[in-house]
Write a protein that holds these residues in place. Sequence first.
Motif, PDB file in Angstrom:
ATOM      1  N   GLY A 101       0.838  -1.196   0.000  1.00 54.40           N
ATOM      2  CA  GLY A 101       0.000   0.000   0.000  1.00 54.40           C
ATOM      3  C   GLY A 101       0.874   1.247   0.000  1.00 54.40           C
ATOM      4  N   VAL A 102       0.360   2.314  -0.592  1.00 54.91           N
ATOM      5  CA  VAL A 102       1.083   3.586  -0.655  1.00 54.91           C
ATOM      6  C   VAL A 102       0.139   4.709  -0.261  1.00 54.91           C
ATOM      7  CG1 VAL A 102       2.392   5.179  -2.102  1.00 54.91           C
ATOM      8  CG2 VAL A 102       2.519   2.722  -2.543  1.00 54.91           C
ATOM      9  N   TYR A 103       0.623   5.595   0.607  1.00 53.55           N
ATOM     10  CA  TYR A 103      -0.142   6.787   0.996  1.00 53.55           C
ATOM     11  C   TYR A 103       0.704   8.023   0.715  1.00 53.55           C
ATOM     12  CZ  TYR A 103      -2.643  10.308   3.700  1.00 53.55           C
ATOM     13  OH  TYR A 103      -3.325  11.444   4.070  1.00 53.55           O
ATOM     14  N   LEU A 104       0.123   8.987  -0.010  1.00 48.96           N
ATOM     15  CA  LEU A 104       0.801  10.242  -0.335  1.00 48.96           C
ATOM     16  C   LEU A 104       0.129  11.376   0.421  1.00 48.96           C
ATOM     17  CD1 LEU A 104       1.034   9.755  -4.222  1.00 48.96           C
ATOM     18  CD2 LEU A 104       2.791   9.234  -2.514  1.00 48.96           C
ATOM     19  N   GLY A 105       0.913  12.101   1.209  1.00 51.08           N
ATOM     20  CA  GLY A 105       0.381  13.232   1.962  1.00 51.08           C
ATOM     21  C   GLY A 105       0.357  14.505   1.141  1.00 51.08           C
ATOM     22  N   ARG A 130      -3.516   2.283  -3.604  1.00 54.91           N
ATOM     23  CA  ARG A 130      -2.949   3.615  -3.448  1.00 54.91           C
ATOM     24  C   ARG A 130      -3.956   4.527  -2.771  1.00 54.91           C
ATOM     25  NH1 ARG A 130      -1.843   4.843  -9.473  1.00 54.91           N
ATOM     26  NH2 ARG A 130      -2.049   6.956  -8.638  1.00 54.91           N
ATOM     27  N   PHE A 131      -3.453   5.398  -1.899  1.00 59.68           N
ATOM     28  CA  PHE A 131      -4.298   6.316  -1.137  1.00 59.68           C
ATOM     29  C   PHE A 131      -3.606   7.670  -1.056  1.00 59.68           C
ATOM     30  CE2 PHE A 131      -4.395   1.998   0.507  1.00 59.68           C
ATOM     31  CZ  PHE A 131      -5.742   1.665   0.473  1.00 59.68           C
ATOM     32  N   SER A 132      -4.379   8.702  -0.746  1.00 57.93           N
ATOM     33  CA  SER A 132      -3.780  10.011  -0.514  1.00 57.93           C
ATOM     34  C   SER A 132      -4.740  10.849   0.309  1.00 57.93           C
ATOM     35  CB  SER A 132      -3.464  10.720  -1.841  1.00 57.93           C
ATOM     36  OG  SER A 132      -4.627  11.301  -2.394  1.00 57.93           O
ATOM     37  N   ALA A 366      -8.920   8.299 -10.075  1.00 57.53           N
ATOM     38  CA  ALA A 366      -7.573   8.542 -10.616  1.00 57.53           C
ATOM     39  C   ALA A 366      -6.573   7.533 -10.062  1.00 57.53           C
ATOM     40  CB  ALA A 366      -7.128   9.966 -10.307  1.00 57.53           C
ATOM     41  N   GLY A 367      -7.028   6.296  -9.858  1.00 60.24           N
ATOM     42  CA  GLY A 367      -6.152   5.223  -9.411  1.00 60.24           C
ATOM     43  C   GLY A 367      -6.017   5.091  -7.917  1.00 60.24           C
ATOM     44  N   GLU A 368      -6.736   5.932  -7.135  1.00 57.55           N
ATOM     45  CA  GLU A 368      -6.631   5.884  -5.679  1.00 57.55           C
ATOM     46  C   GLU A 368      -7.948   5.442  -5.048  1.00 57.55           C
ATOM     47  OE1 GLU A 368      -3.526   9.651  -5.165  1.00 57.55           O
ATOM     48  OE2 GLU A 368      -5.522   9.719  -4.260  1.00 57.55           O
TER      49      GLU A 368
END
Length: 782
Positions: A101-105, A130-132, A366-368
């Motif tokens: 998993g990936v989270y972008l702040g 993916r998350f943000s 958008a992919g998240e």
Amino acid sequence: MKNGTHYRTCHLCEAMCGVAIEVKAGKIASIRGDNKDPLSRGHICPKAVALQDLHEDPERLRKPVRKTPTGWQEIEWDEAFTTVAEKLHSTRSTHGRNSIGVYLGNPNVHNHGSLIATMPFLRAIGSQNRFSATSNDQLPHMLASLEMFGHQVLFPIPDIDNTDLFICIGGNPMASNGSLMTVPDFRGRLKALKQRGGKMIVVDPRRTETAQLAEEFHFIRPGTDAFLLMAMVNTLFSDGLVHPGPAEQFIKDLGLLRLAALPFTPEAVAETTGIAAASIRDLAHQLANTPKAALYTRMGTSTQTFGSIATWLAYCLNILTGKLDNVGGVMFTQPAIDLIALGAMSGQRGHFGKRHSRVKGLPEFAGEYPASTMADEILTPGEGQIRAFVTVAGNPVLSSPNGRRLDEALSGLDFMVSVDYYINETTRHADIILPPTAALERSHYDIVFNMLAVRNVSKYSEALFDAGTDSRHDWQILLELAHRLEKLRKGNKLPLRSELGWQAFKRVGPDSLVDLLLRTGPYGVDTSRVRGVLEPTTSLILNLLPKHHPLKGLAKLSSLNPQWKELPKGLSLKRLKENPSGVDLGALRPALANRLFTRDGKINLAPRRYLKDVERLHRQLSAPASTGELLLIGRRHVRTNNSWMHNSHRLVKGKDRCTLLVNPDDANRLGLQAGCDAEIRAENRCILLPVEITSDMMPGVVSIPHGWGHDRDGTQQTTASAHAGASINDVLSDQHIDPVAGTSVLNGQPVTVKVSQSIQPSTSARTTQGEQHASMATVEPD
């Protein structure tokens, strides 16, 4: 670094304020506003002065660290990169690509290097998990832009420098300096608006800092903005006030929108919203009858159960009253680096609902996937369960709902890595932390926020301080990890061509790409002297080549396109270096005909997903009101932005800002006293906060600021821990979402409030013993 004055853009919020930083003996001596900055014009807020604190913070990590049984241990970069790449590769090989998993702040969007490096990094990870921060923030605005205009980041921006009526619903630009509306010195711009005879109207459950300056203010019950906006649409149709103006030739499905609004008369929604029918009708009339007017909505409307509908309707109201693409209304920007057109040229306009999350079935955007389902995807066994996690410049434990559950989820991962320079509430769970350089140690260009600015500008800032040879920029970290992951996936040996490509990418860096995009954009190469020669060639390219031919796309974007003939020219990185305060590219201009990206070239006034959800809105209209519970909303202060600025003493000093705001009537009914602890509870989630009694709150509504809760063990932020506060997300449920977009409901969740057992005035917020027990017993941005 040379002594003297250096000009930069403050990166701490969306406002893009210009700062002049005085350096003496290699240290920051002062920070003040840059009077020559064409956008901020000398304005700064208190956060800008704290740039020094963040840069000099002794608790900021300078080298990679690894968690050991005895604490954190510094390690060398090569060892850190090798370990992270091997662990992530092993997880993917064993459990599949979606096991990471990936989270972008949100700090990533303030950083052009990180933005450019993120895509190759995500491709190398290869995961759909993916998350943000997007789904805790502006997702409904992005969805409405995609559905109505054909592009996810084509936002209509209030032309506040020319408007005569500014209607603000669920926003607080006095505290934020705008959000999805980059507007530094909002106070000064509001003063100018009033001096030309204009006015501001604010609608909010709290009399905010912005509302206190408004000529007209209305309380509204949290979560009911869609009812208000639908009733305004109803009024426009019933009173013959629909005049789309410049947008009329582009709109479709006007009749469907009229039919959707029929049941929602001002009288029908008055009790639900708490706003009188006459006031609702008057709001619609003022918007329609003021030629230069703009309706703006933000966090309060988008992060609620009907956030998607509310945002869509706000766009519709501006269109129906002729404010879209009109000077003084809402307009589209024309940035020097036009990611909107670049994305459209490459087929990246955005997409929604192509797949759904494994546990809750929430749609991707958008992919998240929505951030509210991160803990589900980590804790729920089965194929696709997240077993390794990457965070980049984010603190979702404090910025996403049900933070205690996410806390527990992160603690049970097989491996976690964070790209961050603090050991905070989220990164404390990481096995390795890779710290990037601080902002003043790298160059800066605002790619994203120039797309949202109330004026077209362009500005580049060189690095103020030397980062040192043993440091890495975030783009270098992301590219190095991506490169190593690709090599491992290919059996530790990339083809020579690919290897050379990676090395070139890492060597060139993001600034060269910025320069290329500036030179080839609409303000780029000055072709005036040879236009007579080039125009026929350009016309040939634009008219004869197939629609999706790359040469045609590049020609349309460039200064060769006759469409951009009147724009200033000659923009490049060299020119921006020669103008460190920035270059003014002019006011917003009408551009609708060239900015629509829908397939048929029309504005879709009635997207079917919104019409379908109107049924839910109508059912709620006749639902009985809940009794005995208060509705919780968040709030923001000018000295803070999410969770990552609380380790600056000058930003947290003074009066305690992490308090529970309560209306006097509610405080009297519940026996609450100012300064004493109140227990705020929802199900088994509970926090304590000191009470602040104020008539600025609507009766039946309480407010807690976002981004606090620095009371968790294992962090290394001394100042933040000393001013811990409590996290609103430790009360909010991650089960409450807007079903249309999947956005977290952060405003309008019901809570109960009662006097705490403690009778002493509160000195700090605390998590109750019951909550601690619950978070340990249950499987537990920014």
